[in-house]
Design an enzyme around this catalytic site. Sequence first.
Site, PDB file in Angstrom:
ATOM      1  N   CYS A   4       6.974   3.596 -15.340  1.00  0.00           N
ATOM      2  CA  CYS A   4       7.548   2.278 -15.650  1.00  0.00           C
ATOM      3  C   CYS A   4       6.799   1.198 -14.860  1.00  0.00           C
ATOM      4  O   CYS A   4       6.756   1.237 -13.623  1.00  0.00           O
ATOM      5  CB  CYS A   4       9.039   2.256 -15.294  1.00  0.00           C
ATOM      6  SG  CYS A   4       9.758   0.605 -15.393  1.00  0.00           S
ATOM      7  N   HIS A  46      16.080   1.866 -11.832  1.00  0.00           N
ATOM      8  CA  HIS A  46      15.593   1.878 -13.214  1.00  0.00           C
ATOM      9  C   HIS A  46      16.750   2.134 -14.174  1.00  0.00           C
ATOM     10  O   HIS A  46      17.292   3.231 -14.241  1.00  0.00           O
ATOM     11  CB  HIS A  46      14.517   2.955 -13.415  1.00  0.00           C
ATOM     12  CG  HIS A  46      13.993   2.968 -14.812  1.00  0.00           C
ATOM     13  ND1 HIS A  46      12.883   2.250 -15.199  1.00  0.00           N
ATOM     14  CD2 HIS A  46      14.460   3.570 -15.934  1.00  0.00           C
ATOM     15  CE1 HIS A  46      12.685   2.413 -16.492  1.00  0.00           C
ATOM     16  NE2 HIS A  46      13.628   3.224 -16.967  1.00  0.00           N
ATOM     17  N   ASN A  86      16.561  -9.090 -23.710  1.00  0.00           N
ATOM     18  CA  ASN A  86      16.331  -8.292 -24.908  1.00  0.00           C
ATOM     19  C   ASN A  86      16.738  -6.837 -24.683  1.00  0.00           C
ATOM     20  O   ASN A  86      16.430  -6.262 -23.638  1.00  0.00           O
ATOM     21  CB  ASN A  86      14.845  -8.339 -25.276  1.00  0.00           C
ATOM     22  CG  ASN A  86      14.355  -9.758 -25.541  1.00  0.00           C
ATOM     23  OD1 ASN A  86      15.099 -10.579 -26.080  1.00  0.00           O
ATOM     24  ND2 ASN A  86      13.129 -10.053 -25.163  1.00  0.00           N
ATOM     25  N   GLY A  92      12.991  -6.946 -29.475  1.00  0.00           N
ATOM     26  CA  GLY A  92      11.831  -7.512 -28.786  1.00  0.00           C
ATOM     27  C   GLY A  92      11.641  -7.010 -27.369  1.00  0.00           C
ATOM     28  O   GLY A  92      10.804  -7.540 -26.643  1.00  0.00           O
ATOM     29  N   THR A  94      10.009  -5.026 -24.740  1.00  0.00           N
ATOM     30  CA  THR A  94       8.738  -4.299 -24.644  1.00  0.00           C
ATOM     31  C   THR A  94       8.650  -3.463 -23.372  1.00  0.00           C
ATOM     32  O   THR A  94       7.863  -2.522 -23.311  1.00  0.00           O
ATOM     33  CB  THR A  94       7.541  -5.279 -24.678  1.00  0.00           C
ATOM     34  OG1 THR A  94       7.664  -6.217 -23.605  1.00  0.00           O
ATOM     35  CG2 THR A  94       7.486  -6.032 -26.001  1.00  0.00           C
ATOM     36  N   HIS A  99      15.832  -6.325 -17.745  1.00  0.00           N
ATOM     37  CA  HIS A  99      15.396  -7.560 -17.080  1.00  0.00           C
ATOM     38  C   HIS A  99      15.962  -8.767 -17.801  1.00  0.00           C
ATOM     39  O   HIS A  99      16.223  -8.743 -18.995  1.00  0.00           O
ATOM     40  CB  HIS A  99      13.867  -7.639 -16.994  1.00  0.00           C
ATOM     41  CG  HIS A  99      13.183  -7.455 -18.306  1.00  0.00           C
ATOM     42  ND1 HIS A  99      12.969  -6.205 -18.861  1.00  0.00           N
ATOM     43  CD2 HIS A  99      12.697  -8.346 -19.200  1.00  0.00           C
ATOM     44  CE1 HIS A  99      12.358  -6.346 -20.029  1.00  0.00           C
ATOM     45  NE2 HIS A  99      12.185  -7.628 -20.261  1.00  0.00           N
TER      46      HIS A  99
HETATM   47  P1  AMP Z   1      10.608  -8.048 -22.920  1.00  0.00           P
HETATM   48  O1  AMP Z   1       9.787  -8.332 -24.151  1.00  0.00           O
HETATM   49  O2  AMP Z   1      11.955  -8.700 -22.927  1.00  0.00           O
HETATM   50  O3  AMP Z   1      10.669  -6.559 -22.631  1.00  0.00           O
HETATM   51  O4  AMP Z   1       9.816  -8.753 -21.729  1.00  0.00           O
HETATM   52  C1  AMP Z   1       8.832  -8.126 -20.992  1.00  0.00           C
HETATM   53  C2  AMP Z   1       8.095  -9.208 -20.250  1.00  0.00           C
HETATM   54  O5  AMP Z   1       7.370  -8.621 -19.198  1.00  0.00           O
HETATM   55  C3  AMP Z   1       7.076  -9.986 -21.098  1.00  0.00           C
HETATM   56  O6  AMP Z   1       7.435 -11.366 -21.119  1.00  0.00           O
HETATM   57  C4  AMP Z   1       5.761  -9.737 -20.390  1.00  0.00           C
HETATM   58  O7  AMP Z   1       4.922 -10.867 -20.379  1.00  0.00           O
HETATM   59  C5  AMP Z   1       6.210  -9.357 -18.997  1.00  0.00           C
HETATM   60  N1  AMP Z   1       5.297  -8.493 -18.258  1.00  0.00           N
HETATM   61  C6  AMP Z   1       4.728  -7.345 -18.680  1.00  0.00           C
HETATM   62  N2  AMP Z   1       3.978  -6.812 -17.698  1.00  0.00           N
HETATM   63  C7  AMP Z   1       4.086  -7.638 -16.629  1.00  0.00           C
HETATM   64  C8  AMP Z   1       3.536  -7.635 -15.315  1.00  0.00           C
HETATM   65  N3  AMP Z   1       2.707  -6.663 -14.894  1.00  0.00           N
HETATM   66  N4  AMP Z   1       3.851  -8.652 -14.484  1.00  0.00           N
HETATM   67  C9  AMP Z   1       4.680  -9.646 -14.899  1.00  0.00           C
HETATM   68  N5  AMP Z   1       5.218  -9.702 -16.124  1.00  0.00           N
HETATM   69  C10 AMP Z   1       4.928  -8.706 -16.987  1.00  0.00           C
HETATM   70 ZN    ZN Z   2      11.632   0.992 -14.136  1.00  0.00          ZN
END
Ligand code: AMP
Ligand code: ZN
Length: 134
Positions: A4, A46, A86, A92, A94, A99
């Site tokens: 993760c 987590h 999300n 959405g 990802t 978070h």
């Molecule tokens: P979600 O689409 O709600 O899962 O948001 C995931 C967010 O994590 C996205 O806005 C990404 O730009 C952000 N993200 C992914 N990898 C990193 C990272 N290494 N550092 C900071 N933000 C990240």
């Molecule tokens: Zn995690």
Amino acid sequence: MDDCIFCKIIAGEIPAFIIHEDEESVAFMDINPATPGHVLILPKTHIRDIEELDEEQAGRLMMVAKAIGQKQKSALGADGFNIVQNNGKAAGQTVPHFHIHVIPRYAGGPQVAAWTPTSPTREQLSEIYIRLKD
Ligand code: AMP
Ligand code: ZN
């Protein structure tokens, strides 16, 4: 959790711009911000999404989100902020570590978290209502 990316940030294995940390949560700047100052808040443990979140964690994380939104206004001159969260790929999500996004908004800035309003009939609304209500 081993693979993760957010757990790796929490463990200090991947760098991040951490703006807040306490016993249970971490907040850092989103690497691809929707607007300048976009921050993510997450529990150190987590958990996948809100379905695994307990009430105490939820309350504390939401208060951190509020404080960060206020800081975006006072320190960055934001005019408001969106709190976005999300759950599941279809929504959405990802990164499967719960978070909360706190996205500062600036007057005249880009649209964030927008949807296209639809116009169902009263019967269509009623059908959904029957399935959702307690
Ligand atoms: P979600 O689409 O709600 O899962 O948001 C995931 C967010 O994590 C996205 O806005 C990404 O730009 C952000 N993200 C992914 N990898 C990193 C990272 N290494 N550092 C900071 N933000 C990240
Ligand atoms: Zn995690």
